[in-house]
Motif scaffolding. Structure first.
Motif, short mmCIF file in Angstrom:
data_model
loop_
_atom_site.label_atom_id
_atom_site.label_comp_id
_atom_site.label_asym_id
_atom_site.label_seq_id
_atom_site.Cartn_x
_atom_site.Cartn_y
_atom_site.Cartn_z
N VAL A 1 0.81 -1.22 0.00
CA VAL A 1 0.00 0.00 0.00
C VAL A 1 0.85 1.28 0.00
CG1 VAL A 1 -1.67 1.36 1.35
CG2 VAL A 1 -1.94 -1.12 1.17
N VAL A 2 1.83 1.33 0.88
CA VAL A 2 2.56 2.61 1.05
C VAL A 2 3.42 2.88 -0.20
CG1 VAL A 2 4.11 3.95 2.52
CG2 VAL A 2 2.54 2.29 3.55
N PHE A 3 4.21 1.88 -0.60
CA PHE A 3 5.06 2.05 -1.78
C PHE A 3 4.86 0.85 -2.73
CE2 PHE A 3 7.65 4.23 1.62
CZ PHE A 3 7.40 5.52 1.18
N PRO A 4 3.68 0.72 -3.31
CA PRO A 4 3.43 -0.46 -4.15
C PRO A 4 4.32 -0.52 -5.39
CG PRO A 4 1.62 1.12 -4.32
CD PRO A 4 2.51 1.61 -3.24
N ASP A 5 4.84 0.66 -5.83
CA ASP A 5 5.63 0.68 -7.06
C ASP A 5 7.12 0.45 -6.85
OD1 ASP A 5 3.31 1.25 -8.38
OD2 ASP A 5 3.60 3.43 -8.30
N THR A 6 7.54 0.37 -5.59
CA THR A 6 8.97 0.15 -5.42
C THR A 6 9.33 -1.28 -5.84
OG1 THR A 6 10.85 0.19 -3.90
CG2 THR A 6 8.77 -0.57 -2.96
N PRO A 7 10.44 -1.45 -6.54
CA PRO A 7 10.84 -2.82 -6.91
C PRO A 7 11.51 -3.56 -5.74
CG PRO A 7 12.29 -1.18 -7.95
CD PRO A 7 11.30 -0.41 -7.12
N TYR A 8 11.80 -2.84 -4.65
CA TYR A 8 12.59 -3.43 -3.57
C TYR A 8 11.68 -3.82 -2.42
CZ TYR A 8 15.56 -0.41 -6.36
OH TYR A 8 16.16 0.24 -7.41
N LYS A 9 11.31 -5.09 -2.41
CA LYS A 9 10.35 -5.54 -1.40
C LYS A 9 10.77 -6.89 -0.82
CE LYS A 9 6.42 -3.75 -4.05
NZ LYS A 9 5.07 -4.01 -4.54
N ILE A 10 10.81 -6.95 0.50
CA ILE A 10 11.13 -8.22 1.18
C ILE A 10 10.03 -8.49 2.20
CG2 ILE A 10 12.78 -9.43 2.65
CD1 ILE A 10 15.00 -7.74 1.45
N TYR A 11 9.57 -9.74 2.23
CA TYR A 11 8.62 -10.18 3.26
C TYR A 11 9.38 -11.10 4.20
CZ TYR A 11 4.38 -12.09 5.38
OH TYR A 11 3.40 -12.47 6.27
N VAL A 12 9.55 -10.65 5.44
CA VAL A 12 10.32 -11.43 6.42
C VAL A 12 9.37 -12.29 7.22
CG1 VAL A 12 11.93 -11.31 8.36
CG2 VAL A 12 11.96 -9.52 6.61
N ASP A 13 9.65 -13.59 7.23
CA ASP A 13 8.78 -14.50 7.99
C ASP A 13 9.64 -15.33 8.94
OD1 ASP A 13 6.42 -15.59 8.76
OD2 ASP A 13 5.91 -16.45 6.82
N ALA A 14 9.00 -15.91 9.94
CA ALA A 14 9.71 -16.83 10.85
C ALA A 14 8.66 -17.71 11.50
CB ALA A 14 10.48 -16.06 11.91
N ASP A 15 9.07 -18.92 11.92
CA ASP A 15 8.12 -19.85 12.56
C ASP A 15 7.48 -19.17 13.77
OD1 ASP A 15 9.09 -21.65 10.79
OD2 ASP A 15 10.43 -22.64 12.23
N GLU A 16 6.22 -19.53 14.01
CA GLU A 16 5.50 -18.90 15.12
C GLU A 16 6.21 -19.12 16.47
OE1 GLU A 16 1.20 -19.14 14.90
OE2 GLU A 16 1.13 -19.08 17.10
N ALA A 17 6.74 -20.34 16.67
CA ALA A 17 7.42 -20.63 17.95
C ALA A 17 8.66 -19.75 18.11
CB ALA A 17 7.80 -22.10 18.01
N VAL A 18 9.37 -19.55 17.01
CA VAL A 18 10.58 -18.71 17.04
C VAL A 18 10.18 -17.28 17.38
CG1 VAL A 18 12.43 -17.74 15.60
CG2 VAL A 18 11.84 -20.16 15.39
N ARG A 19 9.07 -16.82 16.80
CA ARG A 19 8.63 -15.44 17.02
C ARG A 19 8.18 -15.23 18.47
NH1 ARG A 19 4.45 -13.86 14.03
NH2 ARG A 19 3.79 -15.83 13.15
N ALA A 20 7.42 -16.19 19.00
CA ALA A 20 6.95 -16.07 20.39
C ALA A 20 8.15 -16.05 21.35
CB ALA A 20 6.00 -17.21 20.71
#
Ligand code: DC
Length: 218
Positions: free
Chosen positions: A137-156
């Motif tokens: 939404v904020v910068f939909p046109d930027t080519p530089y996008k990373i989605y960082v994920d991690a296991d739920e147990a690791v996050r908790a």
């Protein structure tokens, strides 16, 4: 996106995925300003709670929004945000803010106001911005996008180690299911699984992704 030469690197992902640390370290390596958009939603939540406004009363929250001054900028490479001249500091990460920020950030008027502030950074500087909807939404046109994920147990476990009382799973469910700007993997974003990375190897992986996305600043 702004027509000037500034650019945005969007880092999105669920709570406690390690995206703030990754974004901060990446910003240090690249010499870019890091903007923590979650801090803006937390600041509005902090103000509403301080004024004894019920976060589920969206009309009251919008009325508050219309009478407060929100100023966002940066101090060196770190973003800053004040409400009516006050920086809430550590109070941004209190248990009550954690418990109510998803409700406040689901209000479209809150998002409109903060998204405008987030976009305005590019009038002055390039940024690495982390949040939930930066690539979508904020910068939909930027080519530089990373989605960082991690296991739920690791996050908790990460949140517990920080000594915070925070129901990460509940917050993620609310942030992903809301109607306006839910947490999604944005078009063009590359997923970085941060479950087993060290901070340094996570930054290296992010830099590889950005190179593939064509970032020439590296
Ligand atoms: O990144 P964080 O956990 O500090 O964010 C706090 C909350 O703010 C998060 O649960 C949802 C909201 N948020 C949002 O809706 N959009 C963003 N771009 C950043 C945060």
């Amino acid at each position: 996106m702004s027509s000037n030469t500034h650019f945005a690197i969007a880092i999105d992902g669920p709570a406690a995925s390690g995206k703030s640390t990754l974004a901060r370290k990446l910003a240090e390596r690249l010499g870019l300003v890091m903007v923590n958009s979650g801090a803006m939603y937390r600041a509005v939540t902090w103000k509403a709670l301080k004024e004894n406004i019920d976060p589920s009363d969206s009309a009251a929250v919008v009325a508050l929004l219309n009478r407060i001054e929100i100023e966002c900028g940066h101090d060196g490479l770190t973003s800053t945000c004040t409400i009516d001249g006050v920086d809430p500091g550590d109070a941004l990460r209190s248990e009550t803010v954690n418990a109510n920020v998803s409700m406040i950030s689901a209000i479209p008027e809150v998002r409109d106001r903060l998204v405008a502030l987030q976009r305005s950074y590019l009038d002055h500087t390039s940024v690495i911005m982390e949040g939930r909807d930066i690539g979508s939404v904020v910068f939909p046109d930027t080519p530089y996008k990373i989605y960082v994920d991690a296991d739920e147990a690791v996050r908790a476990a990460r949140r517990a180690k920080m000594g915070e009382v925070d129901s990460v799973a509940q917050r993620d469910a609310a942030d992903s299911k809301r109607t306006t700007a839910p947490l999604i993997v944005a078009n063009g974003a590359v997923i970085l699984d941060n479950s087993h990375h060290t901070i340094e190897s996570g930054v290296d992986a992010a830099i590889e992704i950005l190179k593939q996305q064509g970032l020439s600043h590296l």
